[in-house]
Scaffold this motif. Structure first.
Motif, PDB file in Angstrom:
ATOM      1  N   GLY A  43      46.982  27.013  42.868  1.00  0.00           N
ATOM      2  CA  GLY A  43      48.042  27.474  43.746  1.00  0.00           C
ATOM      3  C   GLY A  43      49.147  28.214  43.006  1.00  0.00           C
ATOM      4  N   LEU A  44      49.154  28.089  41.687  1.00  0.00           N
ATOM      5  CA  LEU A  44      50.185  28.747  40.885  1.00  0.00           C
ATOM      6  C   LEU A  44      49.696  30.060  40.288  1.00  0.00           C
ATOM      7  CD1 LEU A  44      51.591  25.780  38.775  1.00  0.00           C
ATOM      8  CD2 LEU A  44      52.838  27.071  40.497  1.00  0.00           C
ATOM      9  N   MET A  45      48.357  30.168  40.136  1.00  0.00           N
ATOM     10  CA  MET A  45      47.828  31.312  39.385  1.00  0.00           C
ATOM     11  C   MET A  45      47.893  32.598  40.196  1.00  0.00           C
ATOM     12  SD  MET A  45      43.739  30.592  39.519  1.00  0.00           S
ATOM     13  CE  MET A  45      42.806  30.767  41.060  1.00  0.00           C
ATOM     14  N   ALA A  46      47.877  33.721  39.460  1.00  0.00           N
ATOM     15  CA  ALA A  46      47.724  35.034  40.083  1.00  0.00           C
ATOM     16  C   ALA A  46      46.333  35.535  39.714  1.00  0.00           C
ATOM     17  CB  ALA A  46      48.784  35.984  39.564  1.00  0.00           C
ATOM     18  N   LYS A  47      45.762  36.337  40.603  1.00  0.00           N
ATOM     19  CA  LYS A  47      44.438  36.881  40.294  1.00  0.00           C
ATOM     20  C   LYS A  47      44.547  38.075  39.349  1.00  0.00           C
ATOM     21  CE  LYS A  47      41.120  35.622  42.401  1.00  0.00           C
ATOM     22  NZ  LYS A  47      40.190  34.488  42.104  1.00  0.00           N
ATOM     23  N   GLU A  48      45.756  38.672  39.270  1.00  0.00           N
ATOM     24  CA  GLU A  48      45.938  39.852  38.429  1.00  0.00           C
ATOM     25  C   GLU A  48      45.899  39.467  36.953  1.00  0.00           C
ATOM     26  OE1 GLU A  48      47.906  39.072  40.966  1.00  0.00           O
ATOM     27  OE2 GLU A  48      47.606  40.717  42.384  1.00  0.00           O
ATOM     28  N   LEU A  49      44.934  39.995  36.226  1.00  0.00           N
ATOM     29  CA  LEU A  49      44.857  39.768  34.792  1.00  0.00           C
ATOM     30  C   LEU A  49      43.936  40.823  34.217  1.00  0.00           C
ATOM     31  CD1 LEU A  49      41.816  38.472  34.439  1.00  0.00           C
ATOM     32  CD2 LEU A  49      42.939  36.377  35.094  1.00  0.00           C
TER      33      LEU A  49
ATOM     34  N   GLU B 284      48.796  49.310  36.357  1.00  0.00           N
ATOM     35  CA  GLU B 284      49.725  49.253  37.463  1.00  0.00           C
ATOM     36  C   GLU B 284      49.705  47.895  38.164  1.00  0.00           C
ATOM     37  OE1 GLU B 284      50.583  52.147  41.173  1.00  0.00           O
ATOM     38  OE2 GLU B 284      50.450  52.907  39.121  1.00  0.00           O
ATOM     39  N   ASN B 285      48.529  47.284  38.224  1.00  0.00           N
ATOM     40  CA  ASN B 285      48.405  45.996  38.921  1.00  0.00           C
ATOM     41  C   ASN B 285      48.971  44.825  38.126  1.00  0.00           C
ATOM     42  OD1 ASN B 285      47.053  47.149  41.075  1.00  0.00           O
ATOM     43  ND2 ASN B 285      45.083  46.986  40.018  1.00  0.00           N
ATOM     44  N   VAL B 286      48.816  44.898  36.822  1.00  0.00           N
ATOM     45  CA  VAL B 286      49.212  43.744  36.001  1.00  0.00           C
ATOM     46  C   VAL B 286      50.481  44.099  35.249  1.00  0.00           C
ATOM     47  CG1 VAL B 286      48.443  42.039  34.334  1.00  0.00           C
ATOM     48  CG2 VAL B 286      46.768  43.250  35.740  1.00  0.00           C
ATOM     49  N   GLU B 287      51.590  43.520  35.730  1.00  0.00           N
ATOM     50  CA  GLU B 287      52.875  43.912  35.180  1.00  0.00           C
ATOM     51  C   GLU B 287      53.036  43.471  33.731  1.00  0.00           C
ATOM     52  OE1 GLU B 287      57.576  43.133  35.995  1.00  0.00           O
ATOM     53  OE2 GLU B 287      56.073  41.966  37.073  1.00  0.00           O
ATOM     54  N   LYS B 288      52.796  42.184  33.504  1.00  0.00           N
ATOM     55  CA  LYS B 288      52.980  41.663  32.152  1.00  0.00           C
ATOM     56  C   LYS B 288      51.635  41.310  31.534  1.00  0.00           C
ATOM     57  CE  LYS B 288      57.576  39.854  32.541  1.00  0.00           C
ATOM     58  NZ  LYS B 288      58.422  38.666  32.551  1.00  0.00           N
TER      59      LYS B 288
ATOM     60  N   ASN C 164      45.721  47.221  50.712  1.00  0.00           N
ATOM     61  CA  ASN C 164      44.924  46.978  49.522  1.00  0.00           C
ATOM     62  C   ASN C 164      43.930  45.847  49.818  1.00  0.00           C
ATOM     63  OD1 ASN C 164      43.991  46.053  47.044  1.00  0.00           O
ATOM     64  ND2 ASN C 164      45.907  46.580  45.999  1.00  0.00           N
ATOM     65  N   LYS C 165      42.667  46.206  50.009  1.00  0.00           N
ATOM     66  CA  LYS C 165      41.676  45.216  50.456  1.00  0.00           C
ATOM     67  C   LYS C 165      41.353  44.202  49.358  1.00  0.00           C
ATOM     68  CE  LYS C 165      41.684  46.518  54.540  1.00  0.00           C
ATOM     69  NZ  LYS C 165      42.621  45.761  55.387  1.00  0.00           N
ATOM     70  N   GLU C 166      41.462  44.646  48.100  1.00  0.00           N
ATOM     71  CA  GLU C 166      41.207  43.701  47.013  1.00  0.00           C
ATOM     72  C   GLU C 166      42.301  42.639  47.006  1.00  0.00           C
ATOM     73  OE1 GLU C 166      40.716  45.460  43.120  1.00  0.00           O
ATOM     74  OE2 GLU C 166      40.626  43.419  42.283  1.00  0.00           O
ATOM     75  N   LYS C 167      43.535  43.074  47.246  1.00  0.00           N
ATOM     76  CA  LYS C 167      44.640  42.116  47.297  1.00  0.00           C
ATOM     77  C   LYS C 167      44.407  41.106  48.422  1.00  0.00           C
ATOM     78  CE  LYS C 167      48.232  42.758  45.323  1.00  0.00           C
ATOM     79  NZ  LYS C 167      49.280  43.587  44.753  1.00  0.00           N
TER      80      LYS C 167
ATOM     81  N   GLU D 141      52.903  45.173  47.417  1.00  0.00           N
ATOM     82  CA  GLU D 141      53.579  45.487  46.161  1.00  0.00           C
ATOM     83  C   GLU D 141      53.691  44.289  45.230  1.00  0.00           C
ATOM     84  OE1 GLU D 141      54.568  48.496  45.545  1.00  0.00           O
ATOM     85  OE2 GLU D 141      54.196  49.350  47.538  1.00  0.00           O
ATOM     86  N   LEU D 142      53.350  43.117  45.724  1.00  0.00           N
ATOM     87  CA  LEU D 142      53.571  41.900  44.923  1.00  0.00           C
ATOM     88  C   LEU D 142      52.279  41.394  44.280  1.00  0.00           C
ATOM     89  CD1 LEU D 142      55.942  39.831  47.235  1.00  0.00           C
ATOM     90  CD2 LEU D 142      56.555  41.188  45.228  1.00  0.00           C
ATOM     91  N   ASP D 143      52.445  40.591  43.227  1.00  0.00           N
ATOM     92  CA  ASP D 143      51.288  39.910  42.655  1.00  0.00           C
ATOM     93  C   ASP D 143      50.728  38.930  43.670  1.00  0.00           C
ATOM     94  OD1 ASP D 143      51.387  41.224  40.310  1.00  0.00           O
ATOM     95  OD2 ASP D 143      52.259  39.587  39.135  1.00  0.00           O
ATOM     96  N   SER D 144      49.435  38.657  43.549  1.00  0.00           N
ATOM     97  CA  SER D 144      48.781  37.816  44.552  1.00  0.00           C
ATOM     98  C   SER D 144      49.427  36.436  44.678  1.00  0.00           C
ATOM     99  CB  SER D 144      47.297  37.675  44.223  1.00  0.00           C
ATOM    100  OG  SER D 144      47.134  37.257  42.884  1.00  0.00           O
TER     101      SER D 144
END
Lengths: 458, 458
Positions: free
Chosen positions: A148-154, A175-179, A128-131, A101-104
């Motif tokens: 180390g700070l970045m998220a893959k969700e974009l 749904e994957n990218v909240e903001k 979620n295999k992509e996660k 349920e969390l960002d990467s």
């Protein structure tokens, strides 16, 4: 005023002792309906605060009752030290369900806190295999660099797409990218070309192409850039999100400003602890044992400094027998050295925090420090001279004290300036120099100067 | 590595000594074309950095050549102390023209830096009358509360509007509102009801109404909320913007995260300066005179502390003549008191920075501090005792030193804990307590304890 105070929190969670008591009863009586009704719409950050008031097992019960999505956010919002206690209560499948349920980037932070043997199991259990793939990608980076700070969700769009395709992509990823702050524009090789703001997308004609709209002077950071520098880039350019690229310029992820706010806050806390000589990350609510352990190292170093000082003064025992008043000024000498040293280091820390592009040369900086020290030294030594004469102190001793003080100010300024610069060059946090380290060093240096001057002049 | 270092800045402005020299020549030769060509597309934050390398008059020349919109942003990005020098170069009409290009919150910051007599004139000269009204509104608030941080520029939609009307409003305001995170939803009385994210607007069917889409659990802050609390709310809830409402719940403005990042950075700097005993906001590149002036007050206070200490030790002159070794341990006593005091204050500062909703009672906190102090005290006093015996120190003196040390640790812990709490209650920045203040007080306290114990036991 009472009333205003209350209003201030009207839009945030209204937390009361009464509610806590009711929740306690609900947990004991396993009244799941009460827990669900009162907490499911509450902001996860507030639930985290509430759970701090309960035992880990009770919290565990509440988290089980809540939606998995909410529990995941609550766990994510907890402080690291509390969280590691909580995580022990869950098995790897349960943790994997939350990470889903969390960002990467948040998932990676949690995985990094797990025992090594559990990490692979958790990642393998992710539905979620992509996660899972994203998390494995991110685990390659150190925690304190952009990677180390970045998220893959974009959200990214190919430069050749139409605006409609771009909107479809937003829908697909919604749904994957909240903001979503902007859509990043890449070429066929995934090289970052620019960005389009959501505002532009809303206002654009549907038939337009990304190519026609995108802004090509996007600011990006590279995966290995230090978190301190990332924070400085985002602060300087007022960014709410920054894309992260690899050495080939390919888009790897994005960092959002909320993570940078946390970085800035943590760095400030770390600096404060270093300046105060606290060697671990502790807070007032940590255990007596942890607090003691965090404080002892520097106290012991300071203590050995003091014992060394005692040995040193011992050398001059005969001088003291001759002029006992010599001993009176020991605290004045050491305190002045300490104060001057910490002031000097702190000014260097300030410079290091906001690096200017064109630094003055080392020599020029030292000359300036010297000028300031001479001015401060003259004033301090002068006032002390005057006071000592007014108080009827022996004139020779008064001269010795003032000469020593002047030299202590000079030496302490020099030490206070050079030490953080050297530490920084060595890759050590320079805030170390603005703490008990410099005070202890300057105490000894001050005694050396004072008793040497005294020995030769009296 | 050299190569990587270079790549790191590829997407930011590449600033070189060569370019600076060319720009210098262009200014001297009034080569406006060169200035325009090289700077008009540069990020204003980078232009601000460049201008720091030039004389104020030269910078003024560059700013005149650039588009008014760019110049305004450059001025906005400058540090306050540099900016006030620049502003003196412009007349009120010129300043008004720049303010026209800025958001109301930035415009107010600049107006607050102008001499009182110029303020009204500047506001009267503003072409954009709505901006003038907004600025007058904002000037009513203190600079360090939500009202003083917010901008009036935002997008709001009536709850009864259709999504299409909402998009029209965005189009109408697009030029005024640079960054749009969400559209705020209000009722007919302008009372804040909720918000709609841009993502939702993009994905929504046109025939939907705002009413169907908006999120009603929006977090807001009130106009008079302290900036520290606003920062804490935005950090806790990971917000990129927060709406500001008045006591009636009416929407007054919004605060964006970039301003809060500046607040957090400034507060950390202020705390560092207080802990280091620097009384003004100075940086390494300030003048020798400013640096000296910022440092002298605390040095002089420390100096009077030292002189007082000298007077106090003087009372025990006969004891020192009897046992000169008593003087040897003065630095150990004062250093330990100082170190313990600063550690204690710093832990309290940490707690004050991240206020928990349910604070432990004062008594409970003090008991815990005492427990930690007793543990630390036993270890320090014990080691010193052992070392003194090994080094063949007189056993009575060794006992005196250890008893005094133990008590100094206790007293300094207590002082270090209580002082910041009291200062905070009085509305004074508690960081003051973690600086030379506590060191000076603890020096004196330590001497008092040490010589009293010595006098009665030897």
């Amino acid at each position: 005023m009472e009333n205003l105070e209350e209003k201030e929190h009207i839009d945030q969670f209204e937390l009361s002792k009464e509610y806590l008591e009711k929740l306690q009863t609900a947990i004991t009586e396993q009244d799941d309906q009460f827990i669900k009704n009162t907490l499911d719409d509450t902001n996860p950050a507030d639930i985290s605060t509430i759970l701090l008031e309960f035992e880990t097992e009770e919290s565990r019960y509440v988290l089980d009752v809540l939606e998995n999505e909410v529990s995941a956010e609550v766990i994510n919002d907890l402080d690291e030290d509390v969280r590691s206690k909580y995580l022990k209560e869950f098995n790897t499948t349960e943790i994997a369900a939350m990470l889903n349920e969390l960002d990467s980037d948040d998932a990676v932070d949690i995985i990094n806190e797990l025992p090594l043997k559990d990490r692979e199991e958790v990642i393998a259990s992710l539905e979620n295999k992509e996660k899972a793939k994203n998390i494995l990608d991110l685990l390659r980076y150190e925690e304190d660099v952009a990677g180390g700070l970045m998220a893959k969700e974009l959200i990214k769009a190919n430069v050749n797409w139409s605006i409609n395709q771009c909107i479809e992509e937003i829908r697909r990823q919604a749904e994957n990218v909240e903001k979503i702050y902007s859509v990043y524009v890449v070429d066929n090789q995934n090289v970052l070309l620019g960005r389009v703001s959501l505002k532009k997308i809303i206002l654009a004609d549907d038939h337009l192409k990304v190519k026609d709209l995108y802004d090509d002077d996007v600011i990006s950071v590279e995966t290995y850039m230090d978190e301190v520098d990332v924070a400085e880039v985002m602060r300087k350019y007022d960014l709410d999100a920054v894309p992260v690229v690899n050495v080939q310029g390919k888009l790897m992820g994005r960092i959002t400003i909320d993570d940078i706010v946390d970085v800035i806050t943590e760095l400030a806390e770390e600096e404060r602890q270093m300046m105060a000589g606290i060697s671990e990350d502790v807070e007032e609510d940590d255990s007596v044992w942890m607090l003691t352990r965090a404080r002892l190292p520097w106290l012991i170093i300071g203590m050995f400094g003091g014992l060394l000082g005692a040995q040193f003064i011992g050398v001059f025992e005969e001088d003291i027998l001759l002029v006992p008043a010599m001993a009176f000024f020991i605290p004045l000498i050491t305190a002045t050295g300490g104060n001057v040293g910490i002031q000097s280091s702190s000014i260097v820390l300030q410079s290091l925090a906001s690096k200017s592009v064109f630094d003055d040369s080392f020599l020029k900086r030292i000359l300036k420090v010297l000028a300031v020290a001479i001015l401060n030294g003259i004033v301090i030594a002068g006032i002390v001279m005057g006071m000592n004469l007014i108080l009827g102190q022996d004139i020779r001793l008064a001269i010795v004290v003032s000469i020593a003080l002047f030299n202590v100010v000079l030496l302490a300024s020099f030490m206070g300036t050079v030490t953080p610069l050297v530490l920084d060059k060595l890759g050590i946090n320079p805030a170390l120099a603005a703490g008990p380290f410099i005070t202890t060093a300057n105490d000894l240096l001050g005694l050396l100067v004072y008793f040497s001057v005294a020995h030769f002049l009296i």
